[in-house]
Design a protein around this motif. Sequence first.
Motif: not given
Length: 168
Positions: A61, A82, A84-88, A90-91
């Motif tokens: 992460s 993915m 633990q870091n899905r949002e990061a 995707e963004a």
Amino acid sequence: MENIILTGFMGTGKTTVGRILAGELECPYVDIDEMIAAGEGRSIQAIFSEEGEGVFRQLESRALAEVLSRKGQVVSTGGGAMLQNREALEAGGVLICLTASPREIVRRLQDGGGRPLLAGDLEKRVEGILAERRALYAGIPRRIDTEGKAPRQVAAEILDLLTEEGVI
Ligand code: S3P
């Protein structure tokens, strides 16, 4: 250019395809697992066996946050990034999921490739972890099937997709 981020299950070709893509795009290439191993001075396998998966996920992460604060790179993540870091992810850029059938993944990872999560019965491990993560990977809209394809062909399909989307 936005970051081009490759994710997907182990053995889907993220590292090999990522290197080719970065070469074609003439931009920096970052492999998150290589970055973690270099930073720690030991292999991913050693980090898992000496510290456990939790510590590896923290390092993962942290590495992702650092890399995704920059732009204009091709980034290959580990298959579990993915989780633990899905949002990061995707963004952080144009996120692309590489896929392959369980059978092809097992064939490509025949020797386990030193992957700590696949120790033991390779077929069972691949099927079990894939089942746990299926929804996570399926939630990524950009997907490239790598089944039976050479890495150069996969890279070419990604370049077409990026061109269609006006990313490059
Ligand atoms: C993992 C995938 C590996 C590596 C670690 C954990 C996973 O990367 O990060 O062994 O949880 O799927 P690759 O997908 O590059 O093999």
